[in-house]
Design an enzyme around this catalytic site. Sequence first.
Site, PDB file in Angstrom:
ATOM      1  N   THR A  36      38.192 -34.593 102.460  1.00 39.41           N
ATOM      2  CA  THR A  36      38.883 -35.371 101.432  1.00 39.41           C
ATOM      3  C   THR A  36      40.382 -35.116 101.626  1.00 39.41           C
ATOM      4  N   ILE A  60      28.492 -33.035 101.230  1.00 44.55           N
ATOM      5  CA  ILE A  60      27.414 -32.156 100.731  1.00 44.55           C
ATOM      6  C   ILE A  60      26.393 -32.942  99.900  1.00 44.55           C
ATOM      7  N   THR A 120      34.213 -20.373  89.390  1.00 45.83           N
ATOM      8  CA  THR A 120      35.568 -20.114  88.903  1.00 45.83           C
ATOM      9  C   THR A 120      35.542 -19.525  87.502  1.00 45.83           C
ATOM     10  N   ASP A 121      36.591 -18.784  87.163  1.00 44.53           N
ATOM     11  CA  ASP A 121      36.686 -18.260  85.789  1.00 44.53           C
ATOM     12  C   ASP A 121      36.911 -19.381  84.770  1.00 44.53           C
ATOM     13  N   GLU A 122      37.288 -20.592  85.264  1.00 41.18           N
ATOM     14  CA  GLU A 122      37.554 -21.688  84.319  1.00 41.18           C
ATOM     15  C   GLU A 122      36.304 -22.105  83.550  1.00 41.18           C
ATOM     16  N   TYR A 144      37.029 -30.844  85.296  1.00 42.27           N
ATOM     17  CA  TYR A 144      36.784 -29.986  86.466  1.00 42.27           C
ATOM     18  C   TYR A 144      35.940 -28.782  86.073  1.00 42.27           C
ATOM     19  N   LYS A 148      32.113 -27.621  87.227  1.00 35.81           N
ATOM     20  CA  LYS A 148      31.785 -26.327  87.849  1.00 35.81           C
ATOM     21  C   LYS A 148      30.759 -25.583  86.986  1.00 35.81           C
ATOM     22  N   LEU A 184      50.056 -24.705  91.535  1.00 35.29           N
ATOM     23  CA  LEU A 184      51.335 -24.198  91.022  1.00 35.29           C
ATOM     24  C   LEU A 184      52.202 -23.464  92.068  1.00 35.29           C
ATOM     25  N   TYR A 201      54.432 -27.138  82.613  1.00 31.55           N
ATOM     26  CA  TYR A 201      53.665 -27.797  81.547  1.00 31.55           C
ATOM     27  C   TYR A 201      53.837 -27.041  80.227  1.00 31.55           C
ATOM     28  N   ARG A 208      47.705 -16.968  83.610  1.00 30.46           N
ATOM     29  CA  ARG A 208      46.664 -17.011  84.639  1.00 30.46           C
ATOM     30  C   ARG A 208      46.573 -15.626  85.261  1.00 30.46           C
ATOM     31  N   ARG A 275      49.666 -30.320  79.888  1.00 29.96           N
ATOM     32  CA  ARG A 275      48.386 -30.820  80.421  1.00 29.96           C
ATOM     33  C   ARG A 275      47.411 -30.945  79.236  1.00 29.96           C
TER      34      ARG A 275
HETATM   35  P1  NAD Z   1      40.318 -27.156  97.983  1.00 32.84           P
HETATM   36  O1  NAD Z   1      40.445 -28.358  97.121  1.00 32.84           O
HETATM   37  O2  NAD Z   1      41.508 -26.613  98.681  1.00 32.84           O
HETATM   38  O3  NAD Z   1      39.205 -27.409  99.120  1.00 32.84           O
HETATM   39  C1  NAD Z   1      38.006 -28.062  98.841  1.00 32.84           C
HETATM   40  C2  NAD Z   1      37.370 -28.444 100.176  1.00 32.84           C
HETATM   41  O4  NAD Z   1      36.104 -29.078  99.895  1.00 32.84           O
HETATM   42  C3  NAD Z   1      38.193 -29.468 100.989  1.00 32.84           C
HETATM   43  O5  NAD Z   1      38.240 -29.078 102.338  1.00 32.84           O
HETATM   44  C4  NAD Z   1      37.425 -30.768 100.822  1.00 32.84           C
HETATM   45  O6  NAD Z   1      37.574 -31.650 101.928  1.00 32.84           O
HETATM   46  C5  NAD Z   1      36.004 -30.255 100.697  1.00 32.84           C
HETATM   47  N1  NAD Z   1      35.118 -31.210  99.991  1.00 32.84           N
HETATM   48  C6  NAD Z   1      35.367 -31.854  98.824  1.00 32.84           C
HETATM   49  N2  NAD Z   1      34.331 -32.662  98.523  1.00 32.84           N
HETATM   50  C7  NAD Z   1      33.402 -32.496  99.495  1.00 32.84           C
HETATM   51  C8  NAD Z   1      32.110 -33.034  99.722  1.00 32.84           C
HETATM   52  N3  NAD Z   1      31.566 -33.928  98.888  1.00 32.84           N
HETATM   53  N4  NAD Z   1      31.423 -32.652 100.814  1.00 32.84           N
HETATM   54  C9  NAD Z   1      31.967 -31.745 101.694  1.00 32.84           C
HETATM   55  N5  NAD Z   1      33.198 -31.223 101.531  1.00 32.84           N
HETATM   56  C10 NAD Z   1      33.904 -31.582 100.437  1.00 32.84           C
HETATM   57  O7  NAD Z   1      39.647 -26.045  97.047  1.00 32.84           O
HETATM   58  P2  NAD Z   1      39.895 -24.472  96.998  1.00 32.84           P
HETATM   59  O8  NAD Z   1      41.036 -24.192  96.113  1.00 32.84           O
HETATM   60  O9  NAD Z   1      39.852 -23.944  98.362  1.00 32.84           O
HETATM   61  O10 NAD Z   1      38.569 -24.011  96.212  1.00 32.84           O
HETATM   62  C11 NAD Z   1      37.361 -23.755  96.930  1.00 32.84           C
HETATM   63  C12 NAD Z   1      36.275 -23.374  95.935  1.00 32.84           C
HETATM   64  O11 NAD Z   1      36.682 -22.225  95.181  1.00 32.84           O
HETATM   65  C13 NAD Z   1      35.987 -24.460  94.899  1.00 32.84           C
HETATM   66  O12 NAD Z   1      34.603 -24.471  94.665  1.00 32.84           O
HETATM   67  C14 NAD Z   1      36.729 -24.000  93.645  1.00 32.84           C
HETATM   68  O13 NAD Z   1      36.098 -24.459  92.492  1.00 32.84           O
HETATM   69  C15 NAD Z   1      36.621 -22.494  93.784  1.00 32.84           C
HETATM   70  N6  NAD Z   1      37.703 -21.696  93.176  1.00 32.84           N
HETATM   71  C16 NAD Z   1      39.021 -22.002  93.438  1.00 32.84           C
HETATM   72  C17 NAD Z   1      40.029 -21.193  92.907  1.00 32.84           C
HETATM   73  C18 NAD Z   1      41.489 -21.462  93.180  1.00 32.84           C
HETATM   74  O14 NAD Z   1      42.342 -20.806  92.585  1.00 32.84           O
HETATM   75  N7  NAD Z   1      41.844 -22.370  94.080  1.00 32.84           N
HETATM   76  C19 NAD Z   1      39.677 -20.090  92.088  1.00 32.84           C
HETATM   77  C20 NAD Z   1      38.327 -19.830  91.847  1.00 32.84           C
HETATM   78  C21 NAD Z   1      37.353 -20.625  92.402  1.00 32.84           C
HETATM   79  O1  DAU Z   2      41.244 -20.091  87.505  1.00 31.98           O
HETATM   80  C1  DAU Z   2      40.733 -20.602  88.689  1.00 31.98           C
HETATM   81  C2  DAU Z   2      41.218 -22.025  88.888  1.00 31.98           C
HETATM   82  O2  DAU Z   2      42.593 -21.952  89.235  1.00 31.98           O
HETATM   83  C3  DAU Z   2      40.434 -22.772  89.955  1.00 31.98           C
HETATM   84  O3  DAU Z   2      39.099 -22.929  89.530  1.00 31.98           O
HETATM   85  C4  DAU Z   2      41.057 -24.150  90.240  1.00 31.98           C
HETATM   86  O4  DAU Z   2      40.392 -24.776  91.324  1.00 31.98           O
HETATM   87  C5  DAU Z   2      42.513 -23.955  90.593  1.00 31.98           C
HETATM   88  O5  DAU Z   2      43.121 -25.225  90.763  1.00 31.98           O
HETATM   89  C6  DAU Z   2      43.234 -23.173  89.491  1.00 31.98           C
HETATM   90  O6  DAU Z   2      43.325 -23.964  88.285  1.00 31.98           O
HETATM   91  P1  DAU Z   2      44.653 -23.988  87.388  1.00 31.98           P
HETATM   92  O7  DAU Z   2      44.643 -25.219  86.578  1.00 31.98           O
HETATM   93  O8  DAU Z   2      44.845 -22.696  86.695  1.00 31.98           O
HETATM   94  O9  DAU Z   2      45.750 -24.071  88.592  1.00 31.98           O
HETATM   95  P2  DAU Z   2      47.081 -24.930  88.766  1.00 31.98           P
HETATM   96  O10 DAU Z   2      47.753 -24.396  89.980  1.00 31.98           O
HETATM   97  O11 DAU Z   2      46.833 -26.391  88.680  1.00 31.98           O
HETATM   98  O12 DAU Z   2      47.932 -24.498  87.490  1.00 31.98           O
HETATM   99  C7  DAU Z   2      48.240 -23.138  87.229  1.00 31.98           C
HETATM  100  C8  DAU Z   2      49.006 -23.092  85.907  1.00 31.98           C
HETATM  101  O13 DAU Z   2      50.294 -23.691  86.099  1.00 31.98           O
HETATM  102  C9  DAU Z   2      48.347 -23.878  84.789  1.00 31.98           C
HETATM  103  O14 DAU Z   2      48.564 -23.203  83.561  1.00 31.98           O
HETATM  104  C10 DAU Z   2      49.077 -25.212  84.789  1.00 31.98           C
HETATM  105  C11 DAU Z   2      50.471 -24.827  85.230  1.00 31.98           C
HETATM  106  N1  DAU Z   2      51.200 -25.848  86.015  1.00 31.98           N
HETATM  107  C12 DAU Z   2      50.593 -26.370  87.119  1.00 31.98           C
HETATM  108  C13 DAU Z   2      51.236 -27.306  87.912  1.00 31.98           C
HETATM  109  C14 DAU Z   2      50.553 -27.918  89.115  1.00 31.98           C
HETATM  110  C15 DAU Z   2      52.505 -26.198  85.668  1.00 31.98           C
HETATM  111  O15 DAU Z   2      53.060 -25.694  84.670  1.00 31.98           O
HETATM  112  N2  DAU Z   2      53.146 -27.119  86.457  1.00 31.98           N
HETATM  113  C16 DAU Z   2      52.571 -27.696  87.545  1.00 31.98           C
HETATM  114  O16 DAU Z   2      53.206 -28.564  88.207  1.00 31.98           O
END
Ligand code: NAD
Ligand code: DAU
Length: 341
Positions: A36, A60, A120-122, A144, A148, A184, A201, A208, A275
């Site tokens: 994606t 998937i 995720t903790d969310e 989202y 999850k 962020l 925001y 976090r 948000r």
């Molecule tokens: P990301 O968005 O960077 O990557 C997601 C990947 O999944 C991409 O490579 C995308 O192409 C692939 N994908 C999406 N839909 C798909 C499908 N239908 N089939 C196959 N592949 C597909 O996400 P991330 O930040 O690396 O997060 C990875 C996992 O960890 C997620 O499950 C997310 O919920 C979880 N997670 C993320 C965070 C965070 O802070 N980023 C924290 C806790 C948990």
């Molecule tokens: O807690 C785990 C989660 O953390 C994961 O499950 C999600 O996949 C991951 O995207 C992340 O979610 P958040 O919403 O916490 O992350 P984000 O980076 O989008 O935002 C972090 C914080 O910053 C949140 O309180 C929103 C704020 N924010 C975010 C953006 C993008 C801003 O204030 N300005 C911004 O432009």
Amino acid sequence: MNILVTGGAGFIGSNFVRHLLAAHPEHSIVNLDKLTYAGNLENLTDVEHLPGYTFIRGDICDRDLIGSLDFDAIVHFAAESHVDRSILDSSPFLQTNVIGTATLLEAARERCCRMLHVSTDEVYGSLPQGLFTEASLISPNSPYAASKASSDLLVRAYHETYGMDLLITRCSNNYGPYQFPEKLIPLVISHALQGKTIPVYGDGQNVRDWIHVADHNRAVDLVFHHAKAGDVYNIGARNEQKNIDIIKTLLAVIAKKTGRDREGLFRLITFVKDRPGHDRRYAIDPAKIETDLSWKPEIPFDQGLSDTVAWYLENRSWWERVISGAYLEYYRLQYGERFGG
Ligand code: NAD
Ligand code: DAU
């Protein structure tokens, strides 16, 4: 073991693929990713040629495709992961995060194989005080998080119903190399380096609990190799930070590393509309994984942030190609077609 890693072209998944290839050369990896907008094969150029690594472009949700693959276990990262996008349109989140996880569970059931679901903790929602434990109420607040939470409940139900060898990890906010610059920390770094405004925001006081992606992936590795069927583990680094503090710290680090004017960078900070449904605070209690699996985060936050800024400075072309969309060209060269979106 032949391990199916889903979402291995994304931020955490690509770091996990790199970790697993280095830490466990005895395993082979099949990386299944739909590519994606968040999937980027340029995240893996340094390891894609290694023996024991195969990339498959696919969804998937595609049961036939998954049925045709050769694997003994699944580590499931693939997801739609950005909260803001889920607020604009929840449908890809329901499709991938819920239906996709259900499809993988059926594939795991057919082969009686272990599957670790990366959550995720969310899913716990917002926390006024105290810490999330594995027994905290599931109470998601964004589409989202709800998608999850639904996939977590499916994993739990498949374990209870079929006695399957399933695991769940729930981690806090990750940061580090190869994070898509809509999140962020990379957003702040890339905007600061381009002189663009930095949107905060609401009042910027949301909290976090940040962890370096390498610490998260070491925890996933330990759970995958050592946890028992049905286990759930929270993963966090006991590192609560207010958004506005993190933004100011990042700007100070950027000023120091680049010689730019710190006050000029601070003037880029712009408070914007909040948000919708914005969770006020997340905070993880990682006591269970610390006790059961002797896991501890190894990267202090100051060091991790400084290294991350350095990585984005050194890899400017990586994030510039993401922002411009040029990274999609890499797929065209590999597959002779244009996609993404
Ligand atoms: P990301 O968005 O960077 O990557 C997601 C990947 O999944 C991409 O490579 C995308 O192409 C692939 N994908 C999406 N839909 C798909 C499908 N239908 N089939 C196959 N592949 C597909 O996400 P991330 O930040 O690396 O997060 C990875 C996992 O960890 C997620 O499950 C997310 O919920 C979880 N997670 C993320 C965070 C965070 O802070 N980023 C924290 C806790 C948990
Ligand atoms: O807690 C785990 C989660 O953390 C994961 O499950 C999600 O996949 C991951 O995207 C992340 O979610 P958040 O919403 O916490 O992350 P984000 O980076 O989008 O935002 C972090 C914080 O910053 C949140 O309180 C929103 C704020 N924010 C975010 C953006 C993008 C801003 O204030 N300005 C911004 O432009």
